[in-house]
Design a protein around this motif. Structure first.
Motif, PDB file in Angstrom:
ATOM      1  N   ALA A  12      -3.764   0.257   9.718  1.00  0.00           N
ATOM      2  CA  ALA A  12      -4.095   1.609   9.243  1.00  0.00           C
ATOM      3  C   ALA A  12      -3.088   2.634   9.770  1.00  0.00           C
ATOM      4  O   ALA A  12      -2.643   3.515   9.031  1.00  0.00           O
ATOM      5  CB  ALA A  12      -5.509   1.991   9.652  1.00  0.00           C
ATOM      6  N   ALA A  13      -2.721   2.511  11.029  1.00  0.00           N
ATOM      7  CA  ALA A  13      -1.760   3.456  11.614  1.00  0.00           C
ATOM      8  C   ALA A  13      -0.381   3.290  10.975  1.00  0.00           C
ATOM      9  O   ALA A  13       0.321   4.288  10.746  1.00  0.00           O
ATOM     10  CB  ALA A  13      -1.679   3.258  13.126  1.00  0.00           C
ATOM     11  N   GLU A  36       3.040   6.994   4.937  1.00  0.00           N
ATOM     12  CA  GLU A  36       2.595   7.836   3.801  1.00  0.00           C
ATOM     13  C   GLU A  36       2.970   9.284   3.989  1.00  0.00           C
ATOM     14  O   GLU A  36       3.260   9.797   4.973  1.00  0.00           O
ATOM     15  CB  GLU A  36       1.089   7.708   3.593  1.00  0.00           C
ATOM     16  N   VAL A  82       0.227   2.274   7.897  1.00  0.00           N
ATOM     17  CA  VAL A  82       0.142   2.869   6.555  1.00  0.00           C
ATOM     18  C   VAL A  82       0.222   4.390   6.675  1.00  0.00           C
ATOM     19  O   VAL A  82       0.967   5.043   5.930  1.00  0.00           O
ATOM     20  CB  VAL A  82      -1.148   2.425   5.837  1.00  0.00           C
ATOM     21  N   SER A  83      -0.503   4.967   7.609  1.00  0.00           N
ATOM     22  CA  SER A  83      -0.474   6.430   7.805  1.00  0.00           C
ATOM     23  C   SER A  83       0.926   6.913   8.158  1.00  0.00           C
ATOM     24  O   SER A  83       1.365   7.955   7.692  1.00  0.00           O
ATOM     25  CB  SER A  83      -1.448   6.834   8.904  1.00  0.00           C
ATOM     26  N   ARG A  84       1.623   6.149   8.976  1.00  0.00           N
ATOM     27  CA  ARG A  84       2.970   6.520   9.402  1.00  0.00           C
ATOM     28  C   ARG A  84       3.912   6.591   8.204  1.00  0.00           C
ATOM     29  O   ARG A  84       4.792   7.461   8.146  1.00  0.00           O
ATOM     30  CB  ARG A  84       3.489   5.504  10.421  1.00  0.00           C
ATOM     31  N   GLU A 116       3.451   0.823  15.723  1.00  0.00           N
ATOM     32  CA  GLU A 116       2.026   1.102  15.888  1.00  0.00           C
ATOM     33  C   GLU A 116       1.284  -0.057  16.548  1.00  0.00           C
ATOM     34  O   GLU A 116       0.054  -0.114  16.511  1.00  0.00           O
ATOM     35  CB  GLU A 116       1.389   1.426  14.534  1.00  0.00           C
ATOM     36  N   ARG A 175       0.820  -1.232   0.000  1.00  0.00           N
ATOM     37  CA  ARG A 175       0.000   0.000   0.000  1.00  0.00           C
ATOM     38  C   ARG A 175       0.837   1.257   0.000  1.00  0.00           C
ATOM     39  O   ARG A 175       0.432   2.274  -0.542  1.00  0.00           O
ATOM     40  CB  ARG A 175      -0.896   0.013   1.230  1.00  0.00           C
ATOM     41  N   THR A 176       2.010   1.215   0.650  1.00  0.00           N
ATOM     42  CA  THR A 176       2.809   2.434   0.806  1.00  0.00           C
ATOM     43  C   THR A 176       3.988   2.509  -0.143  1.00  0.00           C
ATOM     44  O   THR A 176       4.622   3.547  -0.242  1.00  0.00           O
ATOM     45  CB  THR A 176       3.334   2.549   2.249  1.00  0.00           C
TER      46      THR A 176
END
Length: 135
Positions: A128-129, A135, A131-133, A123, A108-109
């Motif tokens: 989800a966290a 991106e 991936v956010s970290r 995380e 995803r990243t």
């Protein structure tokens, strides 16, 4: 039965469905996971439709799933996905991060598997966290 040609006109089909009280909604789903006792079927980027008819909701998933076994981490999967405090404690060591989760985050990243694993560990296993970290 419905006449010749090769199918119904989409407008007629929609009218017929409305007359029968059937409503179809396209869902913008990022991921769908079906858990069985032996495996998880993970649909990423699948087309998902919800059909409401006669008080019942039916979901249709169109796509090709990735199959992964439910091993030692299988029973922890819902807790890890929920991101609760227990999930953070359970996913603290290297052995608790499933390789499939690492691959999902890396895919995803666009990051390496090492970067994805580090983000997941930081995380507490929360996909989800992580991936956010990254991106």
């Amino acid at each position: 039965m419905f006449g010749g040609g090769g199918g119904l006109d989409p407008r007629k089909m929609k009218q017929m469905m409305e007359q029968m009280g059937i409503d179809i909604t396209e869902l913008d789903a990022e991921e769908v996971i079906i858990r069985t006792p032996d495996e998880e079927l993970v649909f990423t980027g699948a087309d998902v439709q919800r059909m409401d008819a006669q008080g019942q909701a039916t979901y249709q998933i169109v796509g090709e799933p990735e199959s992964r076994p439910r091993g030692a981490g299988g029973s922890d999967a819902p807790a890890v996905e929920s991101g609760g405090a227990d999930a953070e404690a359970d996913a603290g060591s290297d052995g608790d991060i499933p390789e499939a989760d690492v691959e999902i985050v890396a895919q995803r990243t666009g990051s390496t598997k090492e970067q994805a694993r580090e983000a997941l560990e930081a995380e507490g296993g929360d996909l989800a966290a992580a991936v956010s970290r990254l991106e």
